[in-house]
Write a protein that holds these residues in place. Structure first.
Motif, PDB file in Angstrom:
ATOM      1  N   PHE A  23      -1.891   0.601  10.281  1.00 34.70           N
ATOM      2  CA  PHE A  23      -3.077  -0.160   9.912  1.00 34.70           C
ATOM      3  C   PHE A  23      -4.260   0.182  10.825  1.00 34.70           C
ATOM      4  CE2 PHE A  23      -2.964  -3.638   6.704  1.00 34.70           C
ATOM      5  CZ  PHE A  23      -4.322  -3.722   6.494  1.00 34.70           C
ATOM      6  N   LEU A  71     -12.014   9.336   9.022  1.00 32.99           N
ATOM      7  CA  LEU A  71     -11.610   7.946   9.230  1.00 32.99           C
ATOM      8  C   LEU A  71     -12.284   7.325  10.457  1.00 32.99           C
ATOM      9  CD1 LEU A  71      -7.795   8.405   8.519  1.00 32.99           C
ATOM     10  CD2 LEU A  71      -9.486   7.377   6.988  1.00 32.99           C
ATOM     11  N   LEU A 116      -8.615   1.618   7.690  1.00 34.86           N
ATOM     12  CA  LEU A 116      -7.921   0.978   6.562  1.00 34.86           C
ATOM     13  C   LEU A 116      -8.444  -0.448   6.373  1.00 34.86           C
ATOM     14  CD1 LEU A 116      -5.746   1.071   4.357  1.00 34.86           C
ATOM     15  CD2 LEU A 116      -4.074   0.319   6.070  1.00 34.86           C
ATOM     16  N   SER A 117      -8.617  -1.166   7.480  1.00 38.95           N
ATOM     17  CA  SER A 117      -9.179  -2.518   7.381  1.00 38.95           C
ATOM     18  C   SER A 117     -10.551  -2.494   6.725  1.00 38.95           C
ATOM     19  CB  SER A 117      -9.295  -3.155   8.769  1.00 38.95           C
ATOM     20  OG  SER A 117      -8.111  -3.841   9.106  1.00 38.95           O
ATOM     21  N   ARG A 123     -11.782  -0.291   4.695  1.00 39.00           N
ATOM     22  CA  ARG A 123     -11.677   0.019   3.268  1.00 39.00           C
ATOM     23  C   ARG A 123     -11.207  -1.199   2.470  1.00 39.00           C
ATOM     24  NH1 ARG A 123     -12.318   5.220   1.558  1.00 39.00           N
ATOM     25  NH2 ARG A 123     -11.109   4.746  -0.314  1.00 39.00           N
ATOM     26  N   GLU A 175     -11.776  -0.796  -1.442  1.00 39.53           N
ATOM     27  CA  GLU A 175     -10.467  -1.112  -2.025  1.00 39.53           C
ATOM     28  C   GLU A 175     -10.480  -2.516  -2.634  1.00 39.53           C
ATOM     29  OE1 GLU A 175      -8.162   1.191  -2.361  1.00 39.53           O
ATOM     30  OE2 GLU A 175      -9.283   2.645  -1.164  1.00 39.53           O
ATOM     31  N   ILE A 216       0.840  -1.207   0.000  1.00 35.10           N
ATOM     32  CA  ILE A 216       0.000   0.000   0.000  1.00 35.10           C
ATOM     33  C   ILE A 216       0.875   1.257   0.000  1.00 35.10           C
ATOM     34  CG2 ILE A 216      -1.690   1.310   1.347  1.00 35.10           C
ATOM     35  CD1 ILE A 216      -2.761  -1.457   2.330  1.00 35.10           C
TER      36      ILE A 216
END
Lengths: 475, 475
Positions: free
Chosen positions: A348, B474, A352-353, A355, A360, A306
């Protein structure tokens, strides 16, 4: 405007934009299989009326999760290959040659049930006998992007001693490729478009360079993607070095495989430099946190990927490795294993997880025009999560919210109450409405019983550490 | 012989012996709060009759899980302190001084509900205001071994800049110790013996050497254990070195703390040599896999501790760190994180995780004469798990079993259908029968809302990375 379904009064998480896209007191209007509008409850109820309304008070409304890499055909063998060396050769393969297509299909259905019950709406299934397994998705009503596992190795590959080069059989490869092509011809864009089909070379070590080249050409002809294991273990690298004198990434680069058509799964053994090469090529990566943690005791270089500008998604892999197919499990493991790898609790983050399990993953699979976020014009693949479950309680909103960390680090999957796929409600109050789940489980149980009888001698012969654990009362 | 309850026709996992102690088609006879007999269904139904029978066909019957380290008083703050540096100082503490005892008690109840729904029957709770929290256990009907968190630091400790020595206040320590002693006097062996009380020094860095010595003397006087954080983070080691010029383990060794009375929690920062010293001293260790993974990005030396001959158990720690209190989560994380730490899939096999959540945890807590396995004479703390859940299906029995790997690596917790504690059925069909769970959750929600209003300025002032994540969408 008249629509078919309105979901209102919920906390809507669209996954649009760069974050998670929350709308407090939000609503979604659905017509047919398509999202007509997303907005505040006030906006939506002013602009739309529907036959059916779902009151999502105290619910989170979010895009269905995408499992970017799963082999449901192996699910019958859940739990037969853990805590040992040579997981595949000594754990799986002694069983595999005794699993019929029908057995495999029965196990697959249990696996799909498990996934739906934990919020998965899109399954990127990659397995042998996909022409049969795909029928499960059609029946249960899930979305799937499927590929046939194409290799040139025989079913009794488990008899080849560990470390020896696998034999390739052209006729096996031709048959499997023909299965992949007939899958595409017969099922691509079937079931109202829920089913889409891509190509599935098994891995650079499991088919000949000629067949790899042929499949690359076919990907261009069909304008489709290649779902493939890449650098998935020391076993693969060992085969590549012995056969070609080079490691997987260098080999694939020369072959012209590194581009946006490639979905590179695992990259467990990729060095930082190799990871960067793949990421910069435009290829996507799928990271299977639980599976690689259990099977290999490793954390693949997904963060490096990433950071190098690559697109990544999460996958649950197969039940006999992970051993579950629950994207909440993957989200939590992905975050924690990478924090541990970097010895840094800030890497992380939870968002992010999330997404990587939604928008993603959709990009990696080439499906982001259809799924992965809630937006007008996308398919109506939506899950509702009960925010009054103890695992998600209480809720803080201001000045910081806790719902995102709690979804990723606390939810187990059973908080998902409702699943809507392609505009159809296929789970309500945690009950799947489209098939008889109890019967599916009993059928898989019967198949497992028969497989274990047929495979008994091979299991004893493989002599994995599990036999010793049986003797010691540890299993 | 007449008993009160017979559970029959189940797959019984006793956790007796060195393994998991499986009995196919097994049964358990219970009289009052005690297990009268464990054996085959044939033996038990020949020897006993009961008012009530539970048919455990397709169920696993096993000892209730033991959560060896939990702070339920912090549960109200689930999810407010993730993905940041200085989790405690910048995440928790800005909230903490605004959480009243009543708030804390409401959060605690949600946490206990969560644990029971995931199979926990014994909670080793270690928190401030335990004289109040303990009422939750009495009310819901769970078993608890509780300790008051005794320290000499003020509630506004969050105002002390990171890295400065904490001030100690003798009068705070005296008050908290007095709370711990009144807890013991009032509640030890109360509620039919379900509640037992021990001592709880907060950590070597959080109270004076004088008070630590006093508590050691009290442990001898009361013949009880000391539940204590030891080497729980670089923050602690930093305080110890600055204050005493030595690290935690050396300090405690000199103080005479290293012996079988000590329950040493975390050991995150312990070197291999320090770990060995603690293990060989007879002290127990509690490993909190998820919490330390998220908060610190670390894997404490639990394997080294066990290899050095020490007794260890698993704990879920606090909700704002882990963020869940689910022993299935701990079992899976413990196994995988240690496989990753050692880069070896064979270490920390599933059975070890199961033992550390049952019989080994009971030993660490000094409760193995009462709980942790199914045996005549022990307390009837038993859970029933539905083996027909997709996460546990199908079942292989011969020549290898898959139930143990699937329990540890696949189960999420919601497979637990029935929970019997001290002979009483407190959960049936996943419904807790002793309290109104929905009301408990709504009460916690209201408390959280009020806390966030009161704490707002402190949260903004602490300026953790979570505020920035809010701005970026986020969270």
């Amino acid at each position: 405007m008249k629509v078919d379904l309105i979901i209102k009064n919920g906390l809507v998480m669209t996954m649009e934009g760069r974050g998670v896209g929350l709308i407090e007191n939000g609503a979604v209007a659905i017509k047919g299989n398509t999202i007509q509008a997303v907005g505040s409850t006030l906006e939506i109820t002013r602009g739309y009326t529907a036959e059916r309304e779902i009151d999502a008070k105290d619910k989170l409304v979010m895009p269905g999760l995408i499992d970017a890499h799963i082999h449901t055909g192996l699910a019958l063998l859940r739990g037969v290959a853990q805590d040992i060396h040579h997981w595949m050769q000594k754990g799986l393969w002694p069983f595999m040659k005794h699993v019929t297509i029908e057995d495999s299909k029965k196990g697959s259905m249990v696996n799909i049930i498990e996934g739906i019950q934990a919020g998965t709406t899109t399954f990127c299934d990659y397995d042998r006998s996909m022409n049969h397994l795909v029928e499960n998705y059609i029946k249960i009503g899930a979305r799937a992007r499927v590929a046939e596992l194409v290799n040139e190795i025989p079913d009794n590959i488990g008899d080849v001693p560990v470390g020896e080069l696998y034999p390739f059989y052209t006729e096996i490869g031709e048959q499997k490729l023909s299965n992949n092509l007939s899958l595409i011809e017969k099922y691509h864009e079937s079931a109202n478009g829920r089913i889409t089909c891509i190509l599935g070379p098994h891995g650079p070590d499991l088919l000949s360079v000629e067949l790899l080249k042929e499949m690359k050409g076919l990907a261009e002809k069909y304008n489709t993607k290649l779902h493939m294991h890449v650098a998935q273990g020391d076993r693969e690298i060992d085969q590549m070095v012995k056969r070609y004198g080079k490691r997987s990434i260098a080999f694939l680069e020369e072959l012209g495989y590194l581009n946006e058509r490639l979905i590179a799964v695992h990259l467990t053994e990729a060095t930082d430099q190799e990871t960067e090469v793949v990421a910069k090529s435009g290829a996507g990566m799928v990271y299977c946190s639980g599976s690689i943690g259990i099977i290999d005791g490793m954390v693949p270089p997904v963060l490096k990927f990433i950071e190098s500008g690559g697109m990544a998604g999460l996958g649950s892999d197969q039940a006999p490795g992970n051993n579950c197919n629950n994207m909440f499990n993957e989200m939590k493991f992905a975050a924690i294993l990478n924090k541990v790898k970097r010895s840094n609790p800030t890497v992380f983050p939870a968002a992010l997880s999330l997404r990587l399990a939604t928008i993603e993953a959709a990009k990696v699979m080439g499906m982001d025009h259809e799924v992965g976020s809630l937006r007008k014009g996308k398919k109506a693949d939506i899950i509702l999560i009960n925010l009054l479950e103890p695992t998600l309680s209480p809720l803080f909103v201001d000045p910081i919210r806790n719902i995102i960390p709690n979804l990723v680090y606390s939810a187990r999957g059973h908080e998902v109450e409702t699943s809507i796929i392609d505009g159809q409600i296929i789970m309500e109050n945690r009950q799947i409405t489209t098939i008889d789940t109890r019967n599916a489980i009993l059928e898989a149980q019967q198949a497992a019983k028969e497989v274990s009888t047929r495979a008994k001698q091979d299991i004893l012969h493989a002599n994995s550490e599990m036999l010793q654990m049986m003797e010691e009362g540890l299993l």
